[in-house]
Design a protein around this motif. Structure first.
Motif, short mmCIF file in Angstrom:
data_model
loop_
_atom_site.label_atom_id
_atom_site.label_comp_id
_atom_site.label_asym_id
_atom_site.label_seq_id
_atom_site.Cartn_x
_atom_site.Cartn_y
_atom_site.Cartn_z
N GLN A 59 20.03 12.78 12.54
CA GLN A 59 19.69 12.61 11.13
C GLN A 59 19.05 13.91 10.64
OE1 GLN A 59 16.17 10.22 10.29
NE2 GLN A 59 17.23 9.26 8.57
N ARG A 60 19.45 14.37 9.45
CA ARG A 60 18.81 15.55 8.85
C ARG A 60 17.53 15.08 8.16
NH1 ARG A 60 19.51 20.56 8.44
NH2 ARG A 60 21.63 20.52 9.23
N ARG A 61 16.42 15.74 8.49
CA ARG A 61 15.12 15.35 7.94
C ARG A 61 14.41 16.57 7.37
NH1 ARG A 61 12.49 11.86 12.85
NH2 ARG A 61 14.19 10.38 13.14
N TYR A 62 13.59 16.31 6.35
CA TYR A 62 12.70 17.34 5.83
C TYR A 62 11.52 17.47 6.79
CZ TYR A 62 15.27 17.21 1.48
OH TYR A 62 16.26 17.28 0.54
N VAL A 63 11.10 18.71 7.00
CA VAL A 63 9.95 19.00 7.86
C VAL A 63 8.88 19.64 6.99
CG1 VAL A 63 9.13 20.24 9.91
CG2 VAL A 63 11.51 19.44 9.80
N ILE A 64 7.66 19.10 7.09
CA ILE A 64 6.52 19.67 6.38
C ILE A 64 5.47 20.08 7.40
CG2 ILE A 64 6.97 18.29 4.30
CD1 ILE A 64 4.55 16.53 5.13
N THR A 76 0.86 -1.19 0.00
CA THR A 76 0.00 0.00 0.00
C THR A 76 0.89 1.23 0.00
OG1 THR A 76 -1.68 -1.19 1.26
CG2 THR A 76 -1.84 1.21 1.22
N ARG A 77 0.81 2.01 -1.08
CA ARG A 77 1.66 3.19 -1.23
C ARG A 77 0.82 4.39 -1.61
NH1 ARG A 77 6.50 0.54 -4.86
NH2 ARG A 77 6.97 -1.10 -3.37
N ILE A 78 1.13 5.52 -0.98
CA ILE A 78 0.43 6.75 -1.29
C ILE A 78 1.47 7.78 -1.71
CG2 ILE A 78 -1.02 8.60 -0.36
CD1 ILE A 78 -2.17 5.86 1.13
N ALA A 79 1.37 8.23 -2.97
CA ALA A 79 2.30 9.24 -3.48
C ALA A 79 1.87 10.61 -2.97
CB ALA A 79 2.31 9.21 -5.00
N CYS A 80 2.82 11.36 -2.43
CA CYS A 80 2.52 12.67 -1.83
C CYS A 80 3.54 13.71 -2.27
CB CYS A 80 2.58 12.57 -0.30
SG CYS A 80 1.45 11.40 0.43
N GLU A 81 3.12 14.96 -2.20
CA GLU A 81 4.00 16.11 -2.38
C GLU A 81 3.62 17.12 -1.31
OE1 GLU A 81 3.60 17.77 -6.28
OE2 GLU A 81 4.69 16.12 -7.22
N ALA A 82 4.64 17.83 -0.80
CA ALA A 82 4.38 18.86 0.21
C ALA A 82 5.48 19.91 0.16
CB ALA A 82 4.31 18.24 1.60
N ALA A 83 5.11 21.12 0.52
CA ALA A 83 6.10 22.19 0.64
C ALA A 83 7.00 21.89 1.83
CB ALA A 83 5.40 23.53 0.83
N VAL A 84 8.29 22.17 1.69
CA VAL A 84 9.24 21.96 2.77
C VAL A 84 9.24 23.18 3.67
CG1 VAL A 84 11.69 21.62 3.33
CG2 VAL A 84 10.69 20.41 1.38
N LEU A 85 9.00 22.96 4.93
CA LEU A 85 9.06 24.03 5.91
C LEU A 85 10.52 24.35 6.23
CD1 LEU A 85 7.34 25.81 7.81
CD2 LEU A 85 7.49 23.98 9.49
N GLU A 86 11.29 23.28 6.46
CA GLU A 86 12.72 23.40 6.71
C GLU A 86 13.35 22.01 6.70
OE1 GLU A 86 14.05 24.37 10.77
OE2 GLU A 86 11.96 24.13 11.40
N SER A 87 14.66 21.99 6.79
CA SER A 87 15.41 20.76 6.96
C SER A 87 16.05 20.87 8.34
CB SER A 87 16.47 20.65 5.87
OG SER A 87 17.25 19.51 6.06
N ARG A 88 15.87 19.85 9.18
CA ARG A 88 16.25 19.96 10.59
C ARG A 88 17.02 18.72 11.04
NH1 ARG A 88 10.99 20.33 13.98
NH2 ARG A 88 10.76 22.27 12.85
N MET A 89 18.00 18.93 11.93
CA MET A 89 18.69 17.80 12.55
C MET A 89 17.81 17.28 13.68
SD MET A 89 21.45 17.12 10.95
CE MET A 89 22.35 16.05 12.04
N ILE A 90 17.54 15.97 13.65
CA ILE A 90 16.70 15.32 14.66
C ILE A 90 17.54 14.24 15.33
CG2 ILE A 90 14.62 13.94 15.04
CD1 ILE A 90 13.96 16.74 14.05
N LYS A 91 17.49 14.21 16.66
CA LYS A 91 18.18 13.16 17.40
C LYS A 91 17.15 12.09 17.75
CE LYS A 91 21.38 14.09 20.46
NZ LYS A 91 22.07 14.48 21.71
#
Length: 157
Positions: free
Chosen positions: A100-105, A78-93
């Motif tokens: 890990q650097r992650r995209y935040v939406i 089961t896969r759902i294709a998505c698109e979203a505006a990036v709020l920021e890229s953030r380091m998450i512990k």
């Protein structure tokens, strides 16, 4: 003496606006209306969802990200294709201490009858027990988590 009666809609000072369990079914209306079983984790600051094929791109001069959601545990079909505006890229512990650097939406979250915007990071959660983690900053203001109960909110359609 005049006594004012309260209606059920009058919130008492300090009363929680919603009581939720340690796990709840949530819906992400702007991400294909996907329904996900989420762990409510007040020990985690940031919310995260299991995302695959994360690809950044530009749209009208803004940063966007394209990704796939696999909302069901133990189901990669089961896969759902998505698109979203990036709020920021953030380091998450993570809970194991790795960064890990992650995209935040930013996207609306629906839990029972309530809908509010949350920040959501995109990451692989293959080894985790839940495809989505709702961190404390994403909880509805005034929410109370009952750690001994599950699925206290009506299941979103």
């Amino acid at each position: 003496m005049v006594r004012k009666t309260r209606s059920k809609s009058d919130a008492q000072p300090g009363a929680p606006s919603v009581v939720i369990g340690w796990r709840e079914w949530v819906c992400l209306p702007d991400l294909g209306g996907v329904r996900v079983k989420a762990k409510i984790d007040t020990g985690a600051r940031t919310s995260a969802i299991h995302a695959w094929k994360i690809q950044p791109f530009e749209k009208d001069g803004a940063s966007w990200v394209r990704f796939e959601l696999h909302p069901n545990q133990d189901d990669n079909k089961t896969r759902i294709a998505c698109e979203a505006a990036v709020l920021e890229s953030r380091m998450i512990k993570s809970s194991n201490g790795q960064e890990q650097r992650r995209y935040v939406i930013r996207t609306p979250l629906r839990m029972g009858p309530y809908v509010w915007p949350i920040e959501l990071t995109l990451t692989r959660r293959d080894e985790m027990g839940f495809r989505m983690l709702v961190g404390r900053t994403a909880l509805k203001p005034g929410a109370l988590v009952n750690p001994s109960k599950s699925f206290l909110c009506p299941t979103p359609a």
